[in-house]
Design a protein around this motif. Structure first.
Motif, PDB file in Angstrom:
ATOM      1  N   ALA A 125      -2.917  29.340  -5.002  1.00  0.00           N
ATOM      2  CA  ALA A 125      -3.981  30.319  -5.052  1.00  0.00           C
ATOM      3  C   ALA A 125      -5.286  29.861  -4.780  1.00  0.00           C
ATOM      4  O   ALA A 125      -5.597  28.804  -5.211  1.00  0.00           O
ATOM      5  CB  ALA A 125      -3.818  31.004  -6.377  1.00  0.00           C
ATOM      6  N   GLY A 126      -6.155  30.694  -4.215  1.00  0.00           N
ATOM      7  CA  GLY A 126      -7.385  30.269  -3.713  1.00  0.00           C
ATOM      8  C   GLY A 126      -8.378  30.565  -5.122  1.00  0.00           C
ATOM      9  O   GLY A 126      -8.262  31.332  -5.986  1.00  0.00           O
ATOM     10  N   SER A 127      -9.308  29.584  -5.073  1.00  0.00           N
ATOM     11  CA  SER A 127     -10.321  29.489  -6.185  1.00  0.00           C
ATOM     12  C   SER A 127     -11.671  29.540  -5.609  1.00  0.00           C
ATOM     13  O   SER A 127     -12.690  29.415  -6.486  1.00  0.00           O
ATOM     14  CB  SER A 127     -10.108  28.285  -6.837  1.00  0.00           C
ATOM     15  N   ASN A 128     -12.060  29.458  -4.345  1.00  0.00           N
ATOM     16  CA  ASN A 128     -13.200  29.457  -3.755  1.00  0.00           C
ATOM     17  C   ASN A 128     -13.351  30.745  -2.926  1.00  0.00           C
ATOM     18  O   ASN A 128     -12.357  31.192  -2.346  1.00  0.00           O
ATOM     19  CB  ASN A 128     -13.450  28.147  -2.993  1.00  0.00           C
ATOM     20  N   ALA A 129     -14.605  31.115  -2.646  1.00  0.00           N
ATOM     21  CA  ALA A 129     -15.017  32.020  -1.800  1.00  0.00           C
ATOM     22  C   ALA A 129     -14.588  31.389  -0.211  1.00  0.00           C
ATOM     23  O   ALA A 129     -15.042  30.465   0.167  1.00  0.00           O
ATOM     24  CB  ALA A 129     -16.402  32.612  -1.817  1.00  0.00           C
ATOM     25  N   VAL A 130     -14.288  32.363   0.483  1.00  0.00           N
ATOM     26  CA  VAL A 130     -13.751  32.058   1.943  1.00  0.00           C
ATOM     27  C   VAL A 130     -14.530  33.231   2.759  1.00  0.00           C
ATOM     28  O   VAL A 130     -14.668  34.244   2.509  1.00  0.00           O
ATOM     29  CB  VAL A 130     -12.228  32.050   2.110  1.00  0.00           C
ATOM     30  N   SER A 131     -14.548  33.132   4.188  1.00  0.00           N
ATOM     31  CA  SER A 131     -14.703  33.779   5.142  1.00  0.00           C
ATOM     32  C   SER A 131     -13.727  34.828   5.286  1.00  0.00           C
ATOM     33  O   SER A 131     -12.543  34.587   5.497  1.00  0.00           O
ATOM     34  CB  SER A 131     -14.951  33.159   6.217  1.00  0.00           C
ATOM     35  N   ILE A 132     -14.009  36.229   5.201  1.00  0.00           N
ATOM     36  CA  ILE A 132     -13.389  37.447   5.456  1.00  0.00           C
ATOM     37  C   ILE A 132     -13.493  38.155   6.812  1.00  0.00           C
ATOM     38  O   ILE A 132     -14.662  38.533   7.136  1.00  0.00           O
ATOM     39  CB  ILE A 132     -13.280  38.443   4.399  1.00  0.00           C
ATOM     40  N   THR A 133     -12.614  38.352   7.687  1.00  0.00           N
ATOM     41  CA  THR A 133     -12.722  38.979   8.793  1.00  0.00           C
ATOM     42  C   THR A 133     -12.258  40.517   8.825  1.00  0.00           C
ATOM     43  O   THR A 133     -11.058  40.662   8.130  1.00  0.00           O
ATOM     44  CB  THR A 133     -11.895  38.483   9.989  1.00  0.00           C
ATOM     45  N   ASP A 134     -13.138  41.228   9.118  1.00  0.00           N
ATOM     46  CA  ASP A 134     -12.840  42.923   9.125  1.00  0.00           C
ATOM     47  C   ASP A 134     -12.264  43.130  10.532  1.00  0.00           C
ATOM     48  O   ASP A 134     -12.915  43.062  11.345  1.00  0.00           O
ATOM     49  CB  ASP A 134     -13.876  43.629   8.925  1.00  0.00           C
ATOM     50  N   LEU A 135     -11.017  43.468  10.545  1.00  0.00           N
ATOM     51  CA  LEU A 135     -10.227  43.650  11.817  1.00  0.00           C
ATOM     52  C   LEU A 135     -10.453  45.092  12.569  1.00  0.00           C
ATOM     53  O   LEU A 135      -9.788  45.462  13.553  1.00  0.00           O
ATOM     54  CB  LEU A 135      -8.792  43.373  11.673  1.00  0.00           C
ATOM     55  N   THR A 136     -11.157  45.886  11.419  1.00  0.00           N
ATOM     56  CA  THR A 136     -11.157  47.493  11.882  1.00  0.00           C
ATOM     57  C   THR A 136     -12.475  47.437  12.617  1.00  0.00           C
ATOM     58  O   THR A 136     -12.801  48.355  13.448  1.00  0.00           O
ATOM     59  CB  THR A 136     -11.288  48.328  10.760  1.00  0.00           C
ATOM     60  N   LEU A 143     -19.065  38.132   5.824  1.00  0.00           N
ATOM     61  CA  LEU A 143     -18.450  38.741   4.790  1.00  0.00           C
ATOM     62  C   LEU A 143     -17.420  37.446   4.367  1.00  0.00           C
ATOM     63  O   LEU A 143     -16.838  36.782   4.742  1.00  0.00           O
ATOM     64  CB  LEU A 143     -17.710  39.802   5.061  1.00  0.00           C
ATOM     65  N   ARG A 144     -17.787  37.181   2.840  1.00  0.00           N
ATOM     66  CA  ARG A 144     -17.219  36.595   1.916  1.00  0.00           C
ATOM     67  C   ARG A 144     -16.484  36.987   0.985  1.00  0.00           C
ATOM     68  O   ARG A 144     -16.860  38.095   0.177  1.00  0.00           O
ATOM     69  CB  ARG A 144     -18.082  34.980   1.846  1.00  0.00           C
ATOM     70  N   GLY A 145     -15.393  36.453   0.558  1.00  0.00           N
ATOM     71  CA  GLY A 145     -14.519  36.827  -0.959  1.00  0.00           C
ATOM     72  C   GLY A 145     -13.527  35.603  -1.233  1.00  0.00           C
ATOM     73  O   GLY A 145     -13.523  34.863  -0.391  1.00  0.00           O
ATOM     74  N   MET A 146     -13.401  35.805  -2.589  1.00  0.00           N
ATOM     75  CA  MET A 146     -12.411  35.068  -3.008  1.00  0.00           C
ATOM     76  C   MET A 146     -11.014  35.572  -3.255  1.00  0.00           C
ATOM     77  O   MET A 146     -10.705  36.585  -3.879  1.00  0.00           O
ATOM     78  CB  MET A 146     -12.805  34.652  -4.492  1.00  0.00           C
ATOM     79  N   VAL A 147      -9.922  35.156  -2.625  1.00  0.00           N
ATOM     80  CA  VAL A 147      -8.714  35.663  -2.553  1.00  0.00           C
ATOM     81  C   VAL A 147      -7.701  34.911  -3.255  1.00  0.00           C
ATOM     82  O   VAL A 147      -7.416  33.556  -3.062  1.00  0.00           O
ATOM     83  CB  VAL A 147      -7.938  35.575  -1.021  1.00  0.00           C
TER      84      VAL A 147
END
Length: 377
Positions: A125-136, A143-147
């Motif tokens: 499981a991830g514990s740090n914020a990563v780069s998020i890509t919006d495919l739409t 944009l960044r988020g923690m998954v």
């Protein structure tokens, strides 16, 4: 004086210490709400999103019934956040509901056996914020988020990827009939303590929007343990209720037509006082056969004098003049004349050589009016 002040100070200190230790030792525990509850203000609740949407005029409501009872008609949106369990029958019910033109948005970090959404395990499981890509292409870059989920969606026919991170697809959408199902592997983005971190709110905002003039946005609480029982009549189909209502109305009309009368049933007086009537008739017959009309009139006279004594205090041995003088303030002129005639009939009966039953019946009927008037006094 000093001693009294010393006692007051000691009492005040004792009270303060009692309140301090009581607030520390007997502090009530806050209610432990289930996680992801739309009415929970805890860190793991989702009340912040629910309240924000409601304040902005969105038609948000809580759903607390099984999915087979979801509102019919299209353009509704059901938001399900990390449900406890999803049975196969429930999944069939919600797919049928979605195919009618509705939308299901599911936040789940470990979905299992969902059609059109195959998953694969990617590691820890991830514990740090990563780069998020919006495919739409609706959102910008950066944009960044923690998954936290260890799963990622695999590309499959019929599924449109929506969001992805460095390890794979984290959100996708699949069309079902006239509606669609959207799956996001990031339920923690909806939590009160995570919604404002990084770009979480910007990333999930497009999937929470609904027009106020369409359907409603339902927050599913049934799969968080909250259950609202439907009404007693809700378990029966509408056509059956309509038939039962018509039968009840028909039965009431039939009873109205066939009923002899409506209202209370009174017991005939002869059934309850028959013994008393028979006794009176027997006593009257005995007086008649014996020719005791004068004695019967004397009984009636004593009864009237007894009523006058109870009402007005007239002595039993009072003369006619005294009795009439006492009754004058209480009776009208007509009633007073009737009382005088009755009392004169008593004197006439005593002075007469004979007293016939016919004369007794006449005098008795005249005395009955006086008795009814005195009994009402």
């Amino acid at each position: 004086m000093f001693k009294r002040n010393k006692l007051q100070i000691a009492l005040a200190v004792s009270i303060a210490a009692f309140l301090l230790f009581g607030s520390v030792l007997v502090k009530p525990d806050l209610p432990d709400h289930p996680p992801y509850l739309s009415t929970s203000a805890d860190l793991d609740g989702t009340k912040a999103v629910f309240t924000l949407l409601k304040e902005r005029g969105a038609p948000v409501k809580a759903w607390k019934q099984p999915w087979r009872s979801l509102p019919s008609g299209g353009r509704h949106k059901l938001l399900v956040i990390q449900p406890y369990t999803l049975a196969a029958k429930e999944w069939e019910d919600v797919r049928t509901w979605v195919s009618g033109g509705n939308e299901l948005v599911l936040f789940h970090d470990a979905p299992q056996n969902l059609d059109s959404f195959p998953v694969t395990r990617t590691g820890r499981a991830g514990s740090n914020a990563v780069s998020i890509t919006d495919l739409t292409g609706q959102l910008g870059n950066g944009l960044r988020g923690m998954v936290a989920s260890v799963y990622r969606l695999k590309e499959a026919p019929g599924m449109k990827p929506l969001l992805k991170d460095e390890r794979g697809i984290i959100a996708g959408r699949a069309a079902v009939g006239k509606g669609s199902i959207t799956l996001l592997l990031v339920p923690e983005w909806m939590r009160n303590d995570r919604i404002l971190e990084h770009s979480h709110f910007e990333l999930i905002r497009p999937y929470l929007q609904i027009s106020p003039d369409t359907g409603a946005l339902w927050f599913d609480e049934y799969h968080h343990g909250l259950y609202e029982k439907p009404g007693l009549l809700a378990v029966y189909p509408g056509w059956l209720l309509a038939v039962l209502l018509q039968l009840i109305l028909g039965a009431l009309l039939w009873l109205w037509m066939k009923g002899v009368r409506f209202g209370p049933a009174y017991t005939p007086r002869a059934w309850t006082v028959r013994r008393g009537d028979e006794t009176l008739l027997a006593a009257a017959g005995w007086y008649e056969r014996r020719g005791l009309a004068r004695e019967a009139l004397a009984h009636q006279a004593r009864y009237i004098r007894g009523l006058m004594r109870e009402r007005w205090g007239v002595r039993l041995d009072a003369t006619v003049t005294q009795a009439l003088a006492a009754a004058k303030p209480h009776l009208s002129k007509e009633e007073l004349d009737r009382l005088a005639a009755v009392m004169r009939s008593w004197q006439a009966a005593e002075e007469a050589a004979s007293y016939s039953p016919k004369q007794f019946a006449k005098d008795s009927r005249m005395a009955d009016d006086v008795i009814r008037r005195l009994e009402r006094e």
